[in-house]
Each structure stands twice: as C-alpha cells, then as structure tokens.
Design a protein around this motif. Structure first.
Motif, PDB file in Angstrom:
ATOM      1  N   VAL A 121      -9.235   6.329 -12.232  1.00  0.00           N
ATOM      2  CA  VAL A 121      -8.501   6.573 -13.477  1.00  0.00           C
ATOM      3  C   VAL A 121      -7.046   6.923 -13.152  1.00  0.00           C
ATOM      4  O   VAL A 121      -6.110   6.480 -13.818  1.00  0.00           O
ATOM      5  N   ARG A 122      -6.875   7.696 -12.086  1.00  0.00           N
ATOM      6  CA  ARG A 122      -5.521   8.129 -11.723  1.00  0.00           C
ATOM      7  C   ARG A 122      -4.683   6.959 -11.208  1.00  0.00           C
ATOM      8  O   ARG A 122      -3.487   6.865 -11.503  1.00  0.00           O
ATOM      9  N   TYR A 123      -5.318   6.076 -10.442  1.00  0.00           N
ATOM     10  CA  TYR A 123      -4.526   5.066  -9.741  1.00  0.00           C
ATOM     11  C   TYR A 123      -4.751   3.627 -10.183  1.00  0.00           C
ATOM     12  O   TYR A 123      -3.960   2.757  -9.821  1.00  0.00           O
ATOM     13  N   PHE A 124      -5.819   3.351 -10.920  1.00  0.00           N
ATOM     14  CA  PHE A 124      -6.073   1.957 -11.286  1.00  0.00           C
ATOM     15  C   PHE A 124      -5.629   1.625 -12.706  1.00  0.00           C
ATOM     16  O   PHE A 124      -5.661   0.474 -13.092  1.00  0.00           O
ATOM     17  N   VAL A 125      -5.266   2.648 -13.496  1.00  0.00           N
ATOM     18  CA  VAL A 125      -5.067   2.394 -14.926  1.00  0.00           C
ATOM     19  C   VAL A 125      -3.972   1.376 -15.217  1.00  0.00           C
ATOM     20  O   VAL A 125      -4.026   0.669 -16.211  1.00  0.00           O
ATOM     21  N   ALA A 126      -2.990   1.294 -14.319  1.00  0.00           N
ATOM     22  CA  ALA A 126      -1.915   0.338 -14.550  1.00  0.00           C
ATOM     23  C   ALA A 126      -2.344  -1.075 -14.155  1.00  0.00           C
ATOM     24  O   ALA A 126      -1.584  -2.018 -14.291  1.00  0.00           O
ATOM     25  N   ASP A 127      -3.541  -1.187 -13.659  1.00  0.00           N
ATOM     26  CA  ASP A 127      -4.041  -2.467 -13.177  1.00  0.00           C
ATOM     27  C   ASP A 127      -5.404  -2.700 -13.816  1.00  0.00           C
ATOM     28  O   ASP A 127      -6.445  -2.486 -13.192  1.00  0.00           O
ATOM     29  N   PRO A 128      -5.401  -3.120 -15.094  1.00  0.00           N
ATOM     30  CA  PRO A 128      -6.659  -3.177 -15.837  1.00  0.00           C
ATOM     31  C   PRO A 128      -7.686  -4.134 -15.249  1.00  0.00           C
ATOM     32  O   PRO A 128      -8.875  -4.024 -15.547  1.00  0.00           O
ATOM     33  N   ASP A 129      -7.215  -5.062 -14.424  1.00  0.00           N
ATOM     34  CA  ASP A 129      -8.172  -5.997 -13.841  1.00  0.00           C
ATOM     35  C   ASP A 129      -8.911  -5.401 -12.649  1.00  0.00           C
ATOM     36  O   ASP A 129      -9.876  -5.969 -12.156  1.00  0.00           O
ATOM     37  N   ARG A 130      -8.401  -4.264 -12.180  1.00  0.00           N
ATOM     38  CA  ARG A 130      -9.023  -3.690 -10.984  1.00  0.00           C
ATOM     39  C   ARG A 130     -10.217  -2.834 -11.403  1.00  0.00           C
ATOM     40  O   ARG A 130     -10.087  -1.861 -12.125  1.00  0.00           O
ATOM     41  N   ALA A 131     -11.380  -3.212 -10.957  1.00  0.00           N
ATOM     42  CA  ALA A 131     -12.600  -2.484 -11.293  1.00  0.00           C
ATOM     43  C   ALA A 131     -13.018  -1.630 -10.104  1.00  0.00           C
ATOM     44  O   ALA A 131     -12.551  -1.820  -8.978  1.00  0.00           O
ATOM     45  N   LEU A 132     -13.873  -0.689 -10.370  1.00  0.00           N
ATOM     46  CA  LEU A 132     -14.320   0.237  -9.333  1.00  0.00           C
ATOM     47  C   LEU A 132     -15.740  -0.111  -8.923  1.00  0.00           C
ATOM     48  O   LEU A 132     -16.622  -0.273  -9.775  1.00  0.00           O
ATOM     49  N   LEU A 133     -15.946  -0.230  -7.630  1.00  0.00           N
ATOM     50  CA  LEU A 133     -17.296  -0.475  -7.133  1.00  0.00           C
ATOM     51  C   LEU A 133     -17.967   0.870  -6.905  1.00  0.00           C
ATOM     52  O   LEU A 133     -17.804   1.500  -5.870  1.00  0.00           O
ATOM     53  N   SER A 134     -18.672   1.324  -7.884  1.00  0.00           N
ATOM     54  CA  SER A 134     -19.356   2.612  -7.764  1.00  0.00           C
ATOM     55  C   SER A 134     -20.463   2.658  -8.805  1.00  0.00           C
ATOM     56  O   SER A 134     -20.439   1.928  -9.796  1.00  0.00           O
ATOM     57  N   HIS A 157       0.782   4.325  -2.508  1.00  0.00           N
ATOM     58  CA  HIS A 157       0.968   3.057  -3.226  1.00  0.00           C
ATOM     59  C   HIS A 157       1.499   3.330  -4.632  1.00  0.00           C
ATOM     60  O   HIS A 157       2.411   2.647  -5.119  1.00  0.00           O
ATOM     61  N   ASP A 158       0.939   4.337  -5.259  1.00  0.00           N
ATOM     62  CA  ASP A 158       1.367   4.706  -6.611  1.00  0.00           C
ATOM     63  C   ASP A 158       2.824   5.181  -6.606  1.00  0.00           C
ATOM     64  O   ASP A 158       3.616   4.824  -7.480  1.00  0.00           O
ATOM     65  N   ASP A 159       3.166   5.999  -5.613  1.00  0.00           N
ATOM     66  CA  ASP A 159       4.551   6.470  -5.486  1.00  0.00           C
ATOM     67  C   ASP A 159       5.508   5.300  -5.310  1.00  0.00           C
ATOM     68  O   ASP A 159       6.599   5.265  -5.903  1.00  0.00           O
ATOM     69  N   THR A 160       5.107   4.361  -4.470  1.00  0.00           N
ATOM     70  CA  THR A 160       5.971   3.209  -4.202  1.00  0.00           C
ATOM     71  C   THR A 160       6.183   2.398  -5.477  1.00  0.00           C
ATOM     72  O   THR A 160       7.293   1.955  -5.784  1.00  0.00           O
ATOM     73  N   ARG A 161       5.107   2.220  -6.235  1.00  0.00           N
ATOM     74  CA  ARG A 161       5.171   1.412  -7.456  1.00  0.00           C
ATOM     75  C   ARG A 161       6.023   2.094  -8.529  1.00  0.00           C
ATOM     76  O   ARG A 161       6.788   1.443  -9.234  1.00  0.00           O
ATOM     77  N   LYS A 162       5.881   3.433  -8.623  1.00  0.00           N
ATOM     78  CA  LYS A 162       6.563   4.159  -9.698  1.00  0.00           C
ATOM     79  C   LYS A 162       7.900   4.774  -9.272  1.00  0.00           C
ATOM     80  O   LYS A 162       8.618   5.313 -10.115  1.00  0.00           O
ATOM     81  N   TYR A 221      11.090   0.030  14.973  1.00  0.00           N
ATOM     82  CA  TYR A 221       9.801   0.593  14.561  1.00  0.00           C
ATOM     83  C   TYR A 221       9.397   0.012  13.211  1.00  0.00           C
ATOM     84  O   TYR A 221      10.235  -0.172  12.324  1.00  0.00           O
ATOM     85  N   ARG A 222       8.113  -0.262  13.076  1.00  0.00           N
ATOM     86  CA  ARG A 222       7.592  -0.768  11.805  1.00  0.00           C
ATOM     87  C   ARG A 222       6.533   0.206  11.294  1.00  0.00           C
ATOM     88  O   ARG A 222       6.043   1.061  12.041  1.00  0.00           O
ATOM     89  N   ASP A 223       6.186   0.018  10.049  1.00  0.00           N
ATOM     90  CA  ASP A 223       5.206   0.916   9.428  1.00  0.00           C
ATOM     91  C   ASP A 223       3.938   0.132   9.091  1.00  0.00           C
ATOM     92  O   ASP A 223       3.953  -0.673   8.154  1.00  0.00           O
ATOM     93  N   PRO A 224       2.857   0.348   9.789  1.00  0.00           N
ATOM     94  CA  PRO A 224       1.630  -0.411   9.518  1.00  0.00           C
ATOM     95  C   PRO A 224       1.049  -0.141   8.130  1.00  0.00           C
ATOM     96  O   PRO A 224       0.244  -0.930   7.654  1.00  0.00           O
ATOM     97  N   THR A 225       1.446   0.936   7.482  1.00  0.00           N
ATOM     98  CA  THR A 225       0.910   1.209   6.145  1.00  0.00           C
ATOM     99  C   THR A 225       1.704   0.463   5.072  1.00  0.00           C
ATOM    100  O   THR A 225       1.218   0.282   3.960  1.00  0.00           O
ATOM    101  N   GLY A 226       2.924   0.072   5.392  1.00  0.00           N
ATOM    102  CA  GLY A 226       3.731  -0.671   4.432  1.00  0.00           C
ATOM    103  C   GLY A 226       4.442   0.185   3.396  1.00  0.00           C
ATOM    104  O   GLY A 226       5.098  -0.350   2.503  1.00  0.00           O
ATOM    105  N   PHE A 227       4.353   1.481   3.511  1.00  0.00           N
ATOM    106  CA  PHE A 227       4.951   2.334   2.471  1.00  0.00           C
ATOM    107  C   PHE A 227       6.322   2.894   2.856  1.00  0.00           C
ATOM    108  O   PHE A 227       7.047   3.400   2.010  1.00  0.00           O
ATOM    109  N   SER A 228       6.647   2.866   4.125  1.00  0.00           N
ATOM    110  CA  SER A 228       7.903   3.475   4.540  1.00  0.00           C
ATOM    111  C   SER A 228       9.074   2.585   4.132  1.00  0.00           C
ATOM    112  O   SER A 228       8.976   1.362   4.172  1.00  0.00           O
ATOM    113  N   THR A 229      10.148   3.216   3.751  1.00  0.00           N
ATOM    114  CA  THR A 229      11.365   2.484   3.391  1.00  0.00           C
ATOM    115  C   THR A 229      12.563   3.198   4.004  1.00  0.00           C
ATOM    116  O   THR A 229      12.470   4.366   4.407  1.00  0.00           O
TER     117      THR A 229
END
Lengths: 360, 310
Positions: B35-48, B213-218, A210-218
């Motif tokens: 602000v919650r999720y992009f701050v660690a990535d200063p190059d990432r801008a918000l389209l809004s 994504h944030d959880d994975t990074r941190k 099984y793979r994870d299409p979101t890429g977050f599962s480990t």
C-alpha cells in the motif's frame, strides 16, 4: 548519516561492526600512547559495539613494548572503553599483534597503512604535470604577474629542479611568456591550447570510477553526503568538487543540465569511498565508464598553495581540473565554451575575484 | 497463490471493519508495504496470501479483536478452512486455539487471500521473544490472538491512508524483523526449507529497496529518516533496553551479508514477493545491505552512542 568530530585514518565496517583505525608511524612510545587515547575519545561517539585499533609502524618499537603501552592504557581507561582499544604492529614481518580479524580486514589495514606512510599520496600526478597544473590554473583564474620559479615550485609541491624542468618543457613548446619581467607565467593561450593542456592533464591523472549496483545513487545525493561529511570535518580537506558541478561554479553558463556523476579531485589523501556511499563498487575495465556515479581523480592539489596567494574558495577543484573533467567526460563543446569564457574574462570578473560560492 | 491488488484488499477490509475499531487497527506486513509503495503503480499486484492486521494497543486488543471478528462473520466472512479451521471451546488450551483468519465473502474472481489478526504485545510482561497467545471469544467459538514482542514498534506513528485505515511504517516493520533476528536461526517456514530469518531479514532489504525507489521517483528523502525513526520508536517502546537493542539491530543483516547461501535464499524469497519483477540481483542486494548498514544502522547506533544513553 552519523557525524563524528574525531578524525581517524580509517573506518572498517565488517560483520562484527565498526572498527576505527589510527596509523602511527613512529619510534616513540608516547606517540603510541597518544594514538590509543585518541581512539578512546573517538570510540565515545561510536556504537558500544565499535572497536578501535592503533596500527604502529615502527623500526624500533617492539611488539612487546607496544603491548606494555596498551596494558598501561587499559589500566587507567574506562572499563567500557579499555577492552575495545587494540593495537597492531606493521613491520617487515607483516601485520601482527593483539587484535585478530578477517583477512579482508587485514587487507584494509594494509591499504590504510600504505596510504598513510606514503604521506597521503596515491599514484600522484607526475611532478612536472603538477607545475603545468599550477601555471594553467593561474592563467585561467587569476592571471597573476610573473612569479619567481620558487612560487610555482611551492604551488606544485615539487623540487626546484623539477619545477625548472617543467618550465623548460613548456618554454620549448612556446607556452611560457617571453617577458622582460623577472618571473614565470604562461603566455596568453587560445581556448584550443588550454583544452589541449587539459586533455593532456586528464591523461596523466589517475581516476577511479565507482558505480552503484542498486541504481539509486546520483551525483546530487553524493554531493549532499559529501557536503555533510565536509561540514562535520570527517573528510579530508584536500578533496574538492570538480566535474560538471565544479565547472558550473567557474562557468555558470555551462550548458549541461545535470551531472551524471560526481567528480572529486584529491591529492591522494586517504579517502574511503564507503563514507560517501557504502553501496558503491569500483568500475572494472570491462564495464562502461558511463556507469560511474562517482569519479575520484588523484591529482596535484595545487590550490592548497595557490589558495594562500589568491584566497581561492577551498571546496572546489581548480578550474583546470574541472576543464580536464569535462574533456574526460566528452563534453568538448562545453569545455571549449568554458575555456573561451575564462581566458577572455577581465580579471575582476574571474571566479576567484567573485569570492566564495557555497556548494549546493 | 494469486496476485492481489493492495488497494482493493484494503478497501474490502475497510468496508468490513467496525468504524469504532479502525483506530485500533494497523495493517502490517507485505500488504502495508504494498500500500505504501505500490499505490502509484496500479498494475503492480502483490504476491501474498495474508493480510495482517495488528490490533493495538494491547489493553484494547482482545475486545477489539472480538468485535472485529464478530462483525466480519456476520457480514459473511468465513473462518479460513484447513487444519486450523475449527474454532476452539472454553476447554481448549490457549496454545491450541486457532488464530483468527477470516476469508472475505464472494468468489472475488478466485482471489485467495485472508485477513489474519495479530495482537499488540503486552510490554509490561517479562521479555520473551516468542509468540504469545491470548484467548478471544467470538460468536463462532474461541480463537487466539498471537502477539510478538518486537511487533510493538509497528505501533509507532502508523501512516494514515484512505477510509480511516492505517498502515505500519516500513522502517518499523524492518526494525521488528531486525530485532527478531539478531542471528540467522535454523527455524524454517512451515512446508519449505526456507529459513524464517532469511525471509524476514531479506524483507528488511526489500523494504529498503522500495523506500529508495520511492524516494527516487518522488524526489524525497524518506530513507534517510529511517535510523532516527527507529531510535525514537525504541526509546518509546523499550525505554530500558533501547540502547542494547539498537546495538544488536544490525547483526542479523551483517550475518546475512557474510553468508552467500543465506543471502541467495533471502533474495530469492524477496524476488517472489515484494521485489517481484524488480530484477534485483545478488550484487545489488549486497550493495543494498552495505548501504543499509552504513546509513540506517549507522544512524541508529549513533543515536545511542556516547555516555548517558540507554
């Protein structure tokens, strides 16, 4: 993650919410009644939207008789629960009854019924291979005295003639100890011979990836979820952790820093992968196997029986399954080191003698 | 629409707000998520284009909105030009008043964002899921403060950031959207054929992507707390109906996953905003939805399962 003390045979998450499934292969109305009541209890711990279906597999009970049981049940059950409990009948006409849902739901019901009525065995390991597995597992973890053939028969869960045939095969290959003692066990094997048996074992198991299409599962996240489900009693007890993580239990010096996937071994018991992570999808033949974050090996659960004899920790796949996993993953050097370590370890230092080690 | 830098926008707002009103001000919407999720990535801008500020609690919203608007106008901020760019008078019915939309002074290198003020809802009033408008008298004339009932959950435990500012928790913004869209409605976003429900429900999944994504990074596990936090917020803000709201919270996402056309639209909108350049495809988006239903909605529903729960 929710935790529910009630074990049911299936859990469907569809557009309308959760549906619990209980399969009853029976000709007894009393069994049907028990199934309905059990589902009512299970629903108490679910969302108010959740429903439950008792799937009756019977040669004698008519749909009308099952409907009568449901009517009686509903007349006494709490009004917030009664209308949410249903039945389906599975027979030669297919699946039919009082509950209607989408085609995908019926496909799921068919799968659960198939697994349950096959007594939990899904594409089980060839019976003779189960005997091999029991013998090698004993060799590398316990090295017990020669045992009667009936011991290996029971450990492998096969018939006596099958056990005898398997031992005859191994004898022809020169792998059975030529001993004056009454009983059977493997002769001391080299690491290369153990690895060859592990490679052969891996080829005879069925594995679903099984793979994870979101890429977050480990593997770490999946193991954490697996442990939580296991502690809550919501996962079949025959599911065991193997792969790199299991191998590290038997061989702490294993030179692999992280597991790319979680390997689980099962004797084929019903296992809904969505319980671990609903995002996972099966790896198809056209996709790289390296994409997998979860591997489920359908094998013979020889440890269930060997555990009784040797008090083997019950959360781990056998060392032999772990070796087969390493071989399958391509960690041949590491598998060889593990095999060398295990066959050379004095009995007192073998993992089975060290006692239980909790999953991390 | 030009990309905006979340940290610069927040700094500009923080510098302009009356200090005593910051405790009543919560950034919500895509800027809060950025602000919650992009701050660690200063190059990432918000389209809004809009920076939404919720003024809470309800009892203080009108007064605080008045002080904030007056101070910003005095500092050179301007009413956003356009069809709603004229303030009303005492004779203008509340429903016809423009909402407070303020453009910062200076050319800001062509940035075209504006600050929009929202009011915390009055939960003592009978349930009504539509927008409510309350008159705000300012030095520039009369405006209205829009409030939405389910936006109340964004008041729950906002996250403190620099300069005394606060942002709404991502899971609360997701919950507000879930509660607002138990079904996919036909209403479209003005000037487009995009359904409002698809935008908001798609944002729920986009927020869940960013959280994971944030959880994975941190190496954290914040996403696993979403369901329990949502339950706590419902109990605090809607004690009488928390169980019923929890049981219907997942229905919009379930419907979205069952409708390929709506799902594709939701993903397209998300990929133009919070998920821009993240390369999230349909399969990944569907998988996100399944995991969201099981992990977050499953936990939320479980919090209210069993007898005796509201």
């Amino acid at each position: 993650m929710r935790q529910n003390e009630h074990n049911v045979d299936g859990r469907w998450s569809g557009p309308s919410g959760t549906v619990l499934l209980e399969v009853r292969k029976t000709n007894s109305a009393r069994d049907v009644r028990d199934g309905l009541v059990g589902l009512a209890f299970a629903l108490q711990d679910e969302s108010p939207r959740a429903e439950a279906v008792c799937v009756v597999v019977s040669e004698k009970l008519s749909e009308r008789r099952v409907q009568q049981e449901l009517d009686r049940f509903r007349s006494i059950a709490h009004p917030t629960i009664a209308p949410r409990v249903h039945y389906l009948v599975s027979d030669s006409d297919g699946i039919h009854g009082e509950y209607s849902a989408t085609d995908s739901f019926y496909d799921y019901v068919s799968e659960v019924v198939h697994k349950e009525t096959k007594q939990g065995v899904r594409n089980a390991l060839p019976a003779r291979q189960a005997v091999v597995s029991a013998l090698v597992t004993d060799l590398i973890t316990h090295r017990s005295a020669p045992q009667p053939l009936t011991f290996w028969q029971k450990a492998a869960g096969v018939s006596y003639p099958t056990a005898m045939a398997a031992v005859s095969d191994l004898t022809r290959k020169g792998l059975i100890e030529d001993s004056p003692e009454r009983g059977v066990r493997l002769r001391p094997l080299s690491a290369a011979e153990v690895l060859e048996l592990a490679r052969d074992h891996a080829s005879k198991r069925q594995v679903l990836l099984y793979r994870d299409p979101t890429g977050f599962s480990t593997s770490t996240k999946l193991l954490k979820r697996f442990n939580a489900l296991r502690e809550a009693g919501r996962i079949d007890g025959s599911l065991r952790v193997g792969g790199v993580i299991g191998a590290a239990h038997y061989f702490p010096q294993l030179d692999i820093t992280s597991a790319a996937r979680l390997d689980l071994s099962t004797n084929g018991a019903v296992f809904d992968v969505a319980q671990l992570d609903a995002a996972l999808v099966e790896v198809t033949d056209s996709e790289p196997r390296s994409a997998a974050v979860l591997a489920v090996h359908y094998t013979a659960d020889v440890l269930v029986n060997l555990s009784r004899a040797f008090a083997q920790p019950d959360q781990w796949a056998s060392a032999f399954e772990c070796l087969a996993d390493l071989v399958e993953l391509g960690y041949l050097r590491e598998a060889h080191e593990m095999a060398v370590s295990m066959i050379n370890a004095p009995a007192a230092e073998r993992p089975a003698a060290r006692g239980r080690r909790n999953l991390t | 629409m030009r990309p905006m830098s979340p940290s610069k926008v927040i700094k500009e707002i923080a510098d302009a707000l009356p200090e005593e009103c910051k405790a009543n001000f919560i950034i919500v919407g895509s800027l809060a998520a950025a602000v919650r999720y992009f701050v660690a990535d200063p190059d990432r801008a918000l389209l809004s284009k809009d920076a939404d500020g919720l003024i809470a609690p309800n009892a203080m919203a009108v007064g605080a909105a008045q002080r904030i608007t007056n101070q910003l106008l005095a500092a050179g901020w301007q009413i956003q030009p356009g069809p709603w760019g004229q303030a009303g008078t005492a004779d203008t019915p509340e429903k016809d008043l423009p909402v407070v939309r303020l453009v910062p002074p200076g050319d800001r290198n062509g940035a075209d964002w504006f600050l929009e003020l929202l009011g915390a809802p009055d939960l003592t009033q009978p349930a009504d899921e539509g927008a409510k408008y309350t008159r705000v008298e300012t030095t520039a004339g009369h405006f209205s403060l829009a409030s939405f009932r389910f936006l109340a959950v964004t008041e729950w435990n906002p996250i403190g950031i620099d300069d005394g500012m606060r942002i709404a928790r991502p899971e609360m913004m997701a919950l507000a959207n879930l509660l607002h869209h138990p079904v996919i409605g036909p209403a479209t976003i003005r000037g487009t054929t995009d359904k409002r429900s698809n935008k908001d429900l798609g944002r729920v999944l986009a927020l869940s992507w960013l959280a994971q994504h944030d959880d994975t990074r941190k190496g954290t596990d914040q996403f696993s707390t979403w369901g329990a936090n949502m339950a706590a917020a419902l109990r605090e803000k809607f004690p009488e109906e928390a169980g019923a709201l929890a049981s219907s919270a997942g229905s919009g996402v379930r419907e979205l996953l069952d409708s390929p056309a709506d799902l594709a639209q939701a993903l397209a909108i998300a990929n133009r905003s919070l998920l821009a350049s993240r390369d999230v495809g349909v399969e990944g988006f569907v998988a996100l939805g399944r995991r969201f239903l099981q992990d977050v909605i499953g936990d939320l529903e479980h919090e209210f399962a069993g007898p005796g729960n509201p």
